[in-house]
Design a protein around this motif. Structure first.
Motif, PDB file in Angstrom:
ATOM      1  N   PRO A  66       3.874  70.425   8.991  1.00  0.00           N
ATOM      2  CA  PRO A  66       4.602  70.241  10.249  1.00  0.00           C
ATOM      3  C   PRO A  66       4.968  68.780  10.487  1.00  0.00           C
ATOM      4  N   SER A  67       6.230  68.535  10.768  1.00  0.00           N
ATOM      5  CA  SER A  67       6.755  67.182  10.965  1.00  0.00           C
ATOM      6  C   SER A  67       7.894  67.251  11.963  1.00  0.00           C
ATOM      7  N   ILE A  68       8.333  66.094  12.398  1.00  0.00           N
ATOM      8  CA  ILE A  68       9.570  66.024  13.171  1.00  0.00           C
ATOM      9  C   ILE A  68      10.577  65.219  12.352  1.00  0.00           C
ATOM     10  N   TYR A  69      11.641  65.895  11.952  1.00  0.00           N
ATOM     11  CA  TYR A  69      12.695  65.259  11.177  1.00  0.00           C
ATOM     12  C   TYR A  69      13.741  64.707  12.136  1.00  0.00           C
ATOM     13  N   ILE A  70      14.161  63.487  11.897  1.00  0.00           N
ATOM     14  CA  ILE A  70      15.208  62.896  12.727  1.00  0.00           C
ATOM     15  C   ILE A  70      16.365  62.467  11.835  1.00  0.00           C
ATOM     16  N   GLY A  71      17.584  62.707  12.294  1.00  0.00           N
ATOM     17  CA  GLY A  71      18.754  62.359  11.499  1.00  0.00           C
ATOM     18  C   GLY A  71      19.807  61.650  12.330  1.00  0.00           C
ATOM     19  N   ASN A  72      20.705  60.933  11.654  1.00  0.00           N
ATOM     20  CA  ASN A  72      21.829  60.309  12.352  1.00  0.00           C
ATOM     21  C   ASN A  72      22.926  61.360  12.548  1.00  0.00           C
ATOM     22  N   HIS A  73      23.346  61.517  13.784  1.00  0.00           N
ATOM     23  CA  HIS A  73      24.278  62.588  14.168  1.00  0.00           C
ATOM     24  C   HIS A  73      25.679  61.993  14.286  1.00  0.00           C
ATOM     25  N   ILE A 135       5.018  73.583  17.468  1.00  0.00           N
ATOM     26  CA  ILE A 135       4.529  72.937  16.248  1.00  0.00           C
ATOM     27  C   ILE A 135       3.097  73.364  15.957  1.00  0.00           C
ATOM     28  N   LYS A 136       2.262  73.333  16.982  1.00  0.00           N
ATOM     29  CA  LYS A 136       0.847  73.651  16.791  1.00  0.00           C
ATOM     30  C   LYS A 136       0.597  75.148  16.600  1.00  0.00           C
ATOM     31  N   LYS A 137       1.305  75.951  17.368  1.00  0.00           N
ATOM     32  CA  LYS A 137       1.076  77.397  17.339  1.00  0.00           C
ATOM     33  C   LYS A 137       1.637  78.051  16.089  1.00  0.00           C
ATOM     34  N   ASN A 138       2.865  77.685  15.720  1.00  0.00           N
ATOM     35  CA  ASN A 138       3.556  78.350  14.615  1.00  0.00           C
ATOM     36  C   ASN A 138       3.643  77.536  13.345  1.00  0.00           C
ATOM     37  N   ARG A 139       3.057  76.332  13.367  1.00  0.00           N
ATOM     38  CA  ARG A 139       3.051  75.464  12.178  1.00  0.00           C
ATOM     39  C   ARG A 139       4.470  75.239  11.655  1.00  0.00           C
TER      40      ARG A 139
END
Length: 243
Positions: A66-73, A135-139
């Motif tokens: 589990p991560s948070i991906y960030i991108g340039n939009h 994120i925590k519940k569903n991984r």
């Protein structure tokens, strides 16, 4: 003429994908793996648009957890460039009203993306907690655009802090994904639209940051992405000059 042909192909592909996608997802509704499946499917349209895509994704990326991906939009072309970097069990966060868009909305919901009420400030205030809970519940991992809007040639815009609040609260890393500049570089009537590079940067550990250091984390990530995008743009320019 080339632009018309490409437009027809894209429209037909999109309609067929939405119809097939809704039927396909009904067998496993709300499964987060669907987002990557259809993200990569739309990513194949880069060939139709005459884009040579260089994708640089670390081999170990599927193991990040589990991560948070960030991108340039940048613009709508993100759908056929950045979508190629979507990893397993990664979903996005969208407005609840999206579900009412024919085919797209139903597919968006069935693929397991998170729908929130952004028009209601009292409910929107709990968006971060909703993301953290998922994120925590569903991984799952979450894909977010911290600029909050398309930049459309204005460079990497200042970041909003929602993604970084969520990452710290959930105790998951931030993974930046950078795409070389595409603004005014893709012409539908041009056969060859050159090279676009998509590169995933190493995960950034957020456990050493507190909720009072959200802006420091946000700015650190933005500076990393600014430097990488500048590097990618120079590389693309050299490649296009040689071809």
């Amino acid at each position: 003429m080339l632009a018309i042909i490409r437009g027809i192909i894209v429209i037909l592909f999109t309609i067929l994908t939405f119809i097939f996608g809704v039927i396909y997802c009904l067998f496993r509704p709300r499964n987060p793996s669907h987002v990557m499946t259809f993200g990569h499917a739309f990513g194949k349209l880069h060939k139709v648009l005459g884009i040579k895509l260089l994708k640089r994704i670390p081999m170990e990326a599927p193991e990040y957890g589990p991560s948070i991906y960030i991108g340039n939009h940048q613009n709508n072309y993100d759908m056929v460039t950045m979508s190629n970097a979507v990893q397993p069990r990664t979903v996005t966060v969208g407005k609840r009203s999206l579900v009412f868009i024919p085919f797209f909305g139903q597919l968006y919901w069935l693929t397991g993306n998170i729908l929130i009420d952004r028009d209601n400030r009292s409910k929107a205030h709990g968006t971060i907690s909703q993301v953290v809970e998922q994120i925590k519940k569903n991984r799952v991992s979450i894909w977010m655009f911290p600029e909050g809007t398309r930049s459309r040639g204005r460079g990497l815009l200042p970041f909003k802090t929602g993604a970084f609040h969520a990452a710290i609260a959930a105790g998951v890393p931030i993974v930046p994904v950078c795409v070389s500049s595409t603004h005014n570089k893709i012409k539908l009537n041009r056969w060859n639209n050159g090279t676009v590079i998509v590169e995933m940067l190493p995960p950034i550990d957020t456990t050493k940051y507190t909720k009072d250091q959200v802006r420091a984390l946000s700015e650190h990530c933005r500076q990393l992405m600014l430097a990488k995008i500048e590097e990618l743009d120079k590389e693309v320019e050299e490649i296009n000059q040689q071809s």
